[in-house]
Design an enzyme around this catalytic site. Structure first.
Site, PDB file in Angstrom:
ATOM      1  N   SER A 198     -20.161  -8.989  -7.940  1.00 43.58           N
ATOM      2  CA  SER A 198     -18.899  -8.561  -7.314  1.00 43.58           C
ATOM      3  C   SER A 198     -18.838  -9.067  -5.877  1.00 43.58           C
ATOM      4  CB  SER A 198     -18.807  -7.037  -7.274  1.00 43.58           C
ATOM      5  OG  SER A 198     -19.107  -6.510  -8.529  1.00 43.58           O
TER       6      SER A 198
ATOM      7  N   SER B 159      27.600   4.197   7.454  1.00 44.64           N
ATOM      8  CA  SER B 159      27.496   5.636   7.649  1.00 44.64           C
ATOM      9  C   SER B 159      28.105   6.403   6.485  1.00 44.64           C
ATOM     10  CB  SER B 159      28.228   6.018   8.942  1.00 44.64           C
ATOM     11  OG  SER B 159      28.343   7.415   9.038  1.00 44.64           O
TER      12      SER B 159
ATOM     13  N   LYS C 203      32.029   2.487  10.006  1.00 47.54           N
ATOM     14  CA  LYS C 203      30.899   2.113  10.848  1.00 47.54           C
ATOM     15  C   LYS C 203      30.032   1.085  10.112  1.00 47.54           C
ATOM     16  CE  LYS C 203      27.646   4.419  13.976  1.00 47.54           C
ATOM     17  NZ  LYS C 203      26.378   3.842  13.669  1.00 47.54           N
TER      18      LYS C 203
ATOM     19  N   ASN D 278      26.354  -1.063  10.533  1.00 51.09           N
ATOM     20  CA  ASN D 278      25.093  -1.015  11.287  1.00 51.09           C
ATOM     21  C   ASN D 278      24.273  -2.292  11.104  1.00 51.09           C
ATOM     22  OD1 ASN D 278      25.688   1.566  12.186  1.00 51.09           O
ATOM     23  ND2 ASN D 278      24.749   2.535  10.415  1.00 51.09           N
TER      24      ASN D 278
HETATM   25  O1  LIG Z   1     -21.439  -5.372  -8.084  1.00 53.50           O
HETATM   26  C1  LIG Z   1     -22.254  -6.172  -7.657  1.00 53.50           C
HETATM   27  O2  LIG Z   1     -22.346  -7.288  -8.191  1.00 53.50           O
HETATM   28  C2  LIG Z   1     -23.123  -5.857  -6.471  1.00 53.50           C
HETATM   29  C3  LIG Z   1     -22.805  -4.593  -5.738  1.00 53.50           C
HETATM   30  O3  LIG Z   1     -21.653  -4.694  -4.969  1.00 53.50           O
HETATM   31  C4  LIG Z   1     -23.938  -4.240  -4.795  1.00 53.50           C
HETATM   32  O4  LIG Z   1     -24.258  -5.021  -3.902  1.00 53.50           O
HETATM   33  O5  LIG Z   1     -24.503  -3.168  -4.935  1.00 53.50           O
END
Ligand SMILES: O=C(O)C[C@H](O)C(=O)O
Length: 466
Positions: free
Chosen positions: A142, A320, A326, A328
């Site tokens: 991630s 309005s 009016k 705006n």
């Molecule tokens: O989910 C991941 O691949 C790693 C996670 O973010 C972590 O560093 O603990």
């Protein structure tokens, strides 16, 4: 009655709605982070993931670590995601783990289960054809996928929405600056009457502001084009085949048709999101410019009877619910509210940027969502302001001429003829007596009527810059 199926992860079994492709980790996130639901993870980030998962599958196959059949299944689901066919399969919120792990797993799980279905199997039955961690997430973490997904999403948003909107507004302001080049009006400094300039000169300042803003934004694209993918967990590239980082960026560039490259330094790309801080800095600069431009325009359009009233803006809707007739300056109000939101987002992005502890910045989803929101809002607001306000601006020539001829600061033209002190005496006396400059200048004996007419010419006081 919702039907469920059982999905498993390393912590055990989880019940998941039977009609959804996501798996155990997505469902855990749904249950553990009921913060600002419904789903708030921008779909643009999901699409960024779809590009990178497809690119990773191609790269893994080319480098000999993923079977071709698996690559093709993964790529097919990624294409379906990019076609918008699975938008309802990404239910997670921004307010989850700061690495975005659960959104990464959401994409991995959806791809795996849909691939299983494409392979003719029943989801939840038998061994998965494609494994979310081992196949879809192969050679990834991630920590490098989320930054890659957010760079792809933000880069695309800026070139596809933000810049076109700003350019459209800039070009119309430029057209107006040309058309208004001979419209001499009174200038104002400190909100007080000053010497004349042309309406065209005033608008040319707005154009220059947006040109600088566009340049600033364009300059941030080089950093955004650098992708973290290949860094995996801490930037070292553990569990990737040799050459993976360069090749995967090449595939992303090919699939997105944008000039992405692998990051020069993967440690920076995971641990710091200065690229987002930089990009948002440019967006903030543009918000500051737009705020000034919109404020000038609404003040110049104020009235119609009791305001400045130098320009007329389109009357798009009744302003309005109680005051009949009016109208705006609603477009200026909308765009300045956008500016306020962008300035607020800048604080959030700045704080997020400081939150890189050792090898990982853990404010990724929040930072990405704020940058995307600002980029979208600025692009849309510029387009709306251009189409519904700026394109229709017309000078109110009568009012402009009236304010110019009434202005006491025309006296500045006499400085070089009779000196600052005598000129000031003329202005002060005219102001006190409610008379004209010419009247007092002649009465005080400092100039003849002919001299006054020859020396005090508003159109010659605009400096020749048109
Ligand atoms: O989910 C991941 O691949 C790693 C996670 O973010 C972590 O560093 O603990």
């Amino acid at each position: 009655m919702t039907k469920f199926r059982i999905e498993k992860d390393t912590m055990g079994q989880v019940e998941v709605p039977a009609d959804k492709y996501w798996g155990a980790q997505t469902e855990r996130s749904r249950n553990n982070f009921k913060i600002g639901t419904p789903a708030s993870m921008p779909l643009e980030i999901v699409y960024g993931f779809a590009y990178l998962k497809k690119a990773a599958a191609y790269t893994n196959t080319e480098l000999g670590v993923l079977a071709e059949e698996k690559r093709d299944l993964i790529a097919q689901v990624c294409d379906e995601i990019l076609e918008g066919k699975h938008d309802n399969q990404f239910p997670l919120v921004i307010w989850q783990t700061g690495s975005g792990t659960q959104s990464n797993m959401n994409v991995n799980e959806v791809i795996a289960n849909r691939a299983h279905e494409i392979a003719g199997k029943v989801i939840g039955e038998g061994e998965k054809t494609i494994q979310p961690n081992d196949d879809v997430n192969k050679s990834q973490s991630s920590n490098d996928t989320f930054p890659t997904g957010m760079h792809i999403a933000i880069y695309k948003k800026i070139v596809e929405t933000t810049m076109p909107g700003i350019i459209k507004l800039r070009n119309t302001l430029h057209d107006k600056a040309v058309v208004f080049k001979d419209v001499v009006k009174i200038g104002r400094t400190h909100l007080m009457d000053a010497t004349p300039l042309t309406l065209g000169q005033e608008f040319s300042g707005y154009v220059a502001q947006l040109d600088f803003g566009l340049k600033a934004l364009e300059n941030t694209l080089a950093h955004l084009s650098q992708l973290a993918l290949g860094g995996t967990a801490v930037g070292t590239g553990l569990n990737t085949p040799k050459g993976y980082d360069v090749l995967v960026a090449k595939y992303i560039a090919e699939f997105t048709e944008l000039p992405f490259i692998t990051a020069e330094n993967k440690f920076e790309a995971l641990a710091a999101h200065d690229a987002l801080v930089e990009t948002h800095g440019a967006l903030k600069q543009i918000a500051v410019s737009l705020n000034k431009i919109a404020n000038d325009i609404r003040l110049m359009a104020s009235g119609p009877r009791s305001g400045i009233g130098e320009i007329i803006i389109p009357a798009n809707e009744p302003g309005s619910s109680i005051m009949p007739g009016k109208v705006n300056p609603t477009q200026a109000e909308a765009i300045t509210m956008v500016c306020a939101q962008v300035m607020g987002n800048d604080v959030a992005v700045t704080v997020g940027g400081t939150q890189g502890h050792y090898e990982l910045n853990v404010f990724k989803p929040m930072m990405a969502a704020n940058v995307l929101q600002s980029a979208q809002l600025i692009g849309d607001a510029c387009t709306s302001f251009e189409e519904n306000c700026v394109a229709g601006i017309e000078p109110n020539h009568t009012r402009i001429a009236e304010l110019v001829s009434n202005s006491l600061m025309l006296v500045t033209a006499l400085n070089t003829k009779i000196g600052y002190y005598k000129a000031a005496e003329i202005a002060n006396t005219a102001h006190e007596n409610g008379t004209t400059l010419k009247h007092e200048a002649v009465r005080l004996g400092y100039v003849t009527p002919e001299e006054y007419d020859a020396w005090v010419k508003p159109e010659e006081m605009t400096g020749g810059l048109k």
